[in-house]
Design a protein around this motif. Structure first.
Motif, PDB file in Angstrom:
ATOM      1  N   VAL A  22       2.421  15.894  -0.027  1.00  0.00           N
ATOM      2  CA  VAL A  22       1.832  14.851  -0.871  1.00  0.00           C
ATOM      3  C   VAL A  22       1.585  15.407  -2.269  1.00  0.00           C
ATOM      4  O   VAL A  22       1.890  14.770  -3.274  1.00  0.00           O
ATOM      5  CB  VAL A  22       0.525  14.303  -0.250  1.00  0.00           C
ATOM      6  CG1 VAL A  22      -0.257  13.473  -1.257  1.00  0.00           C
ATOM      7  CG2 VAL A  22       0.828  13.484   0.992  1.00  0.00           C
ATOM      8  N   ARG A  23       1.043  16.637  -2.342  1.00  0.00           N
ATOM      9  CA  ARG A  23       0.787  17.258  -3.652  1.00  0.00           C
ATOM     10  C   ARG A  23       2.074  17.446  -4.443  1.00  0.00           C
ATOM     11  O   ARG A  23       2.078  17.379  -5.662  1.00  0.00           O
ATOM     12  CB  ARG A  23       0.087  18.605  -3.470  1.00  0.00           C
ATOM     13  CG  ARG A  23      -1.409  18.512  -3.322  1.00  0.00           C
ATOM     14  CD  ARG A  23      -2.081  19.861  -3.481  1.00  0.00           C
ATOM     15  NE  ARG A  23      -1.631  20.847  -2.517  1.00  0.00           N
ATOM     16  CZ  ARG A  23      -2.130  21.002  -1.284  1.00  0.00           C
ATOM     17  NH1 ARG A  23      -3.090  20.214  -0.865  1.00  0.00           N
ATOM     18  NH2 ARG A  23      -1.667  21.929  -0.479  1.00  0.00           N
ATOM     19  N   HIS A  24       3.167  17.707  -3.763  1.00  0.00           N
ATOM     20  CA  HIS A  24       4.438  17.948  -4.447  1.00  0.00           C
ATOM     21  C   HIS A  24       5.268  16.670  -4.594  1.00  0.00           C
ATOM     22  O   HIS A  24       6.442  16.733  -4.963  1.00  0.00           O
ATOM     23  CB  HIS A  24       5.239  19.013  -3.697  1.00  0.00           C
ATOM     24  CG  HIS A  24       4.598  20.364  -3.774  1.00  0.00           C
ATOM     25  ND1 HIS A  24       3.762  20.842  -2.793  1.00  0.00           N
ATOM     26  CD2 HIS A  24       4.627  21.319  -4.733  1.00  0.00           C
ATOM     27  CE1 HIS A  24       3.319  22.033  -3.137  1.00  0.00           C
ATOM     28  NE2 HIS A  24       3.831  22.347  -4.310  1.00  0.00           N
ATOM     29  N   ALA A  84       0.351   6.106   1.550  1.00  0.00           N
ATOM     30  CA  ALA A  84       0.558   4.664   1.683  1.00  0.00           C
ATOM     31  C   ALA A  84      -0.684   3.848   1.344  1.00  0.00           C
ATOM     32  O   ALA A  84      -0.584   2.818   0.664  1.00  0.00           O
ATOM     33  CB  ALA A  84       1.031   4.334   3.100  1.00  0.00           C
ATOM     34  N   GLU A  85      -1.846   4.269   1.799  1.00  0.00           N
ATOM     35  CA  GLU A  85      -3.058   3.488   1.540  1.00  0.00           C
ATOM     36  C   GLU A  85      -3.372   3.430   0.053  1.00  0.00           C
ATOM     37  O   GLU A  85      -3.758   2.390  -0.464  1.00  0.00           O
ATOM     38  CB  GLU A  85      -4.246   4.058   2.319  1.00  0.00           C
ATOM     39  CG  GLU A  85      -5.482   3.190   2.269  1.00  0.00           C
ATOM     40  CD  GLU A  85      -5.222   1.755   2.719  1.00  0.00           C
ATOM     41  OE1 GLU A  85      -5.744   0.836   2.054  1.00  0.00           O
ATOM     42  OE2 GLU A  85      -4.498   1.549   3.708  1.00  0.00           O
ATOM     43  N   GLU A  86      -3.188   4.529  -0.650  1.00  0.00           N
ATOM     44  CA  GLU A  86      -3.421   4.542  -2.093  1.00  0.00           C
ATOM     45  C   GLU A  86      -2.434   3.625  -2.805  1.00  0.00           C
ATOM     46  O   GLU A  86      -2.785   2.904  -3.736  1.00  0.00           O
ATOM     47  CB  GLU A  86      -3.303   5.967  -2.633  1.00  0.00           C
ATOM     48  CG  GLU A  86      -3.664   6.086  -4.094  1.00  0.00           C
ATOM     49  CD  GLU A  86      -3.612   7.525  -4.581  1.00  0.00           C
ATOM     50  OE1 GLU A  86      -3.330   7.707  -5.768  1.00  0.00           O
ATOM     51  OE2 GLU A  86      -3.846   8.441  -3.781  1.00  0.00           O
ATOM     52  N   ILE A  87      -1.195   3.612  -2.355  1.00  0.00           N
ATOM     53  CA  ILE A  87      -0.187   2.739  -2.947  1.00  0.00           C
ATOM     54  C   ILE A  87      -0.555   1.274  -2.705  1.00  0.00           C
ATOM     55  O   ILE A  87      -0.486   0.450  -3.615  1.00  0.00           O
ATOM     56  CB  ILE A  87       1.218   3.059  -2.386  1.00  0.00           C
ATOM     57  CG1 ILE A  87       1.667   4.434  -2.889  1.00  0.00           C
ATOM     58  CG2 ILE A  87       2.226   1.979  -2.775  1.00  0.00           C
ATOM     59  CD1 ILE A  87       2.907   4.957  -2.227  1.00  0.00           C
ATOM     60  N   ARG A  88      -0.979   0.937  -1.480  1.00  0.00           N
ATOM     61  CA  ARG A  88      -1.398  -0.435  -1.182  1.00  0.00           C
ATOM     62  C   ARG A  88      -2.561  -0.868  -2.063  1.00  0.00           C
ATOM     63  O   ARG A  88      -2.577  -1.978  -2.593  1.00  0.00           O
ATOM     64  CB  ARG A  88      -1.795  -0.558   0.291  1.00  0.00           C
ATOM     65  CG  ARG A  88      -0.654  -0.870   1.223  1.00  0.00           C
ATOM     66  CD  ARG A  88      -1.167  -1.275   2.599  1.00  0.00           C
ATOM     67  NE  ARG A  88      -1.515  -0.147   3.424  1.00  0.00           N
ATOM     68  CZ  ARG A  88      -0.652   0.590   4.096  1.00  0.00           C
ATOM     69  NH1 ARG A  88       0.619   0.308   4.042  1.00  0.00           N
ATOM     70  NH2 ARG A  88      -1.048   1.598   4.830  1.00  0.00           N
ATOM     71  N   ARG A  89      -3.541   0.017  -2.227  1.00  0.00           N
ATOM     72  CA  ARG A  89      -4.718  -0.291  -3.046  1.00  0.00           C
ATOM     73  C   ARG A  89      -4.312  -0.534  -4.498  1.00  0.00           C
ATOM     74  O   ARG A  89      -4.749  -1.485  -5.130  1.00  0.00           O
ATOM     75  CB  ARG A  89      -5.732   0.857  -2.935  1.00  0.00           C
ATOM     76  CG  ARG A  89      -7.097   0.555  -3.451  1.00  0.00           C
ATOM     77  CD  ARG A  89      -8.141   1.630  -3.140  1.00  0.00           C
ATOM     78  NE  ARG A  89      -7.676   2.999  -3.079  1.00  0.00           N
ATOM     79  CZ  ARG A  89      -7.483   3.683  -1.934  1.00  0.00           C
ATOM     80  NH1 ARG A  89      -7.704   3.123  -0.777  1.00  0.00           N
ATOM     81  NH2 ARG A  89      -7.071   4.939  -1.965  1.00  0.00           N
ATOM     82  N   THR A  90      -3.441   0.305  -5.028  1.00  0.00           N
ATOM     83  CA  THR A  90      -2.967   0.156  -6.404  1.00  0.00           C
ATOM     84  C   THR A  90      -2.186  -1.144  -6.569  1.00  0.00           C
ATOM     85  O   THR A  90      -2.375  -1.867  -7.554  1.00  0.00           O
ATOM     86  CB  THR A  90      -2.092   1.360  -6.811  1.00  0.00           C
ATOM     87  OG1 THR A  90      -2.866   2.556  -6.666  1.00  0.00           O
ATOM     88  CG2 THR A  90      -1.596   1.242  -8.236  1.00  0.00           C
TER      89      THR A  90
END
Length: 103
Positions: A72-74, A80-86
């Motif tokens: 994820v860092r790279h 997925a959850e962060e993408i959905r929230r955004t």
């Protein structure tokens, strides 16, 4: 926040766990993952003793988590959850802008 007691079994051993109704599904998923990992180790290795199997399973799951965090860092995996929230926030903002210009 209300808590409830649930009965689970890991490697055939019953456990009573407390959780909120909102986290029950995730907890049951985690229990199933730990049980599967411990069963895999018990069935495919010479490791004996529940405590040793638990330690080996914990190491295996921690290694998996560290690999995922590193990817994820790279930028190799997507949270997925962060993408959905955004996406939800962007849709709300677009809705507001469209509403302003359609009046």
């Amino acid at each position: 926040m209300t808590t409830k007691q649930i009965e689970v079994s890991i490697l055939g051993v019953p456990y009573r766990l407390a959780c909120s109704p909102e986290t029950e599904g995730a907890l049951l998923e985690a229990v199933a993952r730990v049980d599967a990992e411990m069963s895999k180790i018990r069935n495919s290795s010479n490791v004996r003793g529940t405590d040793r199997i638990a330690v080996m399973a914990a190491l295996s799951l921690a290694s998996e988590l560290l690999k995922l965090q590193s990817s994820v860092r790279h930028g190799e995996a997507f949270p997925a959850e962060e993408i959905r929230r955004t996406m939800h926030q962007m849709n709300e903002q677009l809705g507001t802008v469209i509403q302003q210009y359609s009046m």
